[in-house]
Design an enzyme around this catalytic site. Structure first.
Site, PDB file in Angstrom:
ATOM      1  N   ASP A 150       9.084  13.010 -42.976  1.00 24.58           N
ATOM      2  CA  ASP A 150       7.663  13.322 -42.824  1.00 24.58           C
ATOM      3  C   ASP A 150       7.502  14.235 -41.616  1.00 24.58           C
ATOM      4  O   ASP A 150       8.289  14.166 -40.667  1.00 24.58           O
ATOM      5  CB  ASP A 150       6.854  12.042 -42.612  1.00 24.58           C
ATOM      6  CG  ASP A 150       6.720  11.218 -43.883  1.00 24.58           C
ATOM      7  OD1 ASP A 150       6.567  11.804 -44.962  1.00 24.58           O
ATOM      8  OD2 ASP A 150       6.781   9.970 -43.784  1.00 24.58           O
ATOM      9  N   TYR A 157      14.503  13.874 -35.650  1.00 29.26           N
ATOM     10  CA  TYR A 157      15.733  14.208 -36.361  1.00 29.26           C
ATOM     11  C   TYR A 157      16.398  15.460 -35.802  1.00 29.26           C
ATOM     12  O   TYR A 157      17.622  15.535 -35.737  1.00 29.26           O
ATOM     13  CB  TYR A 157      15.473  14.337 -37.862  1.00 29.26           C
ATOM     14  CG  TYR A 157      15.177  12.999 -38.497  1.00 29.26           C
ATOM     15  CD1 TYR A 157      16.160  12.014 -38.557  1.00 29.26           C
ATOM     16  CD2 TYR A 157      13.920  12.697 -39.008  1.00 29.26           C
ATOM     17  CE1 TYR A 157      15.894  10.774 -39.115  1.00 29.26           C
ATOM     18  CE2 TYR A 157      13.649  11.465 -39.570  1.00 29.26           C
ATOM     19  CZ  TYR A 157      14.649  10.508 -39.627  1.00 29.26           C
ATOM     20  OH  TYR A 157      14.383   9.284 -40.172  1.00 29.26           O
TER      21      TYR A 157
END
Length: 177
Positions: A150, A157
């Site tokens: 998302d 990340y």
């Protein structure tokens, strides 16, 4: 809903942990994490036998859409890798993190359902969970690791080594109308 497809390129990730003498599949993950002024040990397991109700509560705690437990069970059974993290409180196991991966068991894997209990976010557990997941996949000589994220977690990340599609190939999706 927008998703981003990411690829992991750092193949040298390493996490140190100790085996728990009581169980082959359960190991100490992080020692002496402070919660409510108490030191607790965080454990991890790769056992697919996970309490689905506990997993549903964890997913609900972060605001995920409720999924049928029957389908979640099938997804877990068909996953290549499951990692759960938890602690014990009065001999009760408390699930606080989870991730799973699917794979062709040769070249590619995709990480799914990465979740950390909001009470434990910001303590490095998400990063540690991801590094352990990557370490386990690399142990099986899987070289391409992808995930879908998302928009609000893209920075997380990227900080742990994921990049947007390096070949410029955009992922495509099909959804029933």
């Amino acid at each position: 809903m927008t998703f981003w497809n990411f690829f992991f390129t750092n193949k040298n990730t390493k996490i140190i942990h100790k085996k728990n003498k009581n169980s082959e599949k359960q190991q100490i993950f992080i020692e002496n994490l402070i919660k409510n002024d108490k030191n607790i040990n965080i454990y991890y397991s790769t056992n697919k036998n996970i309490n689905l109700n506990d997993l549903e509560k964890l997913c609900d705690a972060v605001g995920w859409v409720k999924r049928p437990l029957k389908k979640v069970k099938i997804a877990i059974e068909n996953s290549f890798l499951i990692i759960s993290i938890f602690y014990y409180n009065e001999n009760k196991k408390n699930l606080i993190g989870f991730a799973r991966a699917t794979s062709d068991e040769s070249f590619n894997a995709t990480i799914w359902d990465v979740v950390i209990d909001p009470q434990f976010q910001g303590k490095g557990l998400g990063k540690a969970l991801m590094k352990e997941t990557i370490k386990e996949l690399r142990y099986h000589d899987i070289s391409t690791i992808t995930l879908f994220a998302d928009p609000e977690v893209i920075k997380f990340y990227k900080r742990i080594g994921f990049i947007t599609d390096p070949d410029g190939v955009k992922g495509m999706f099909w959804y029933p109308i």
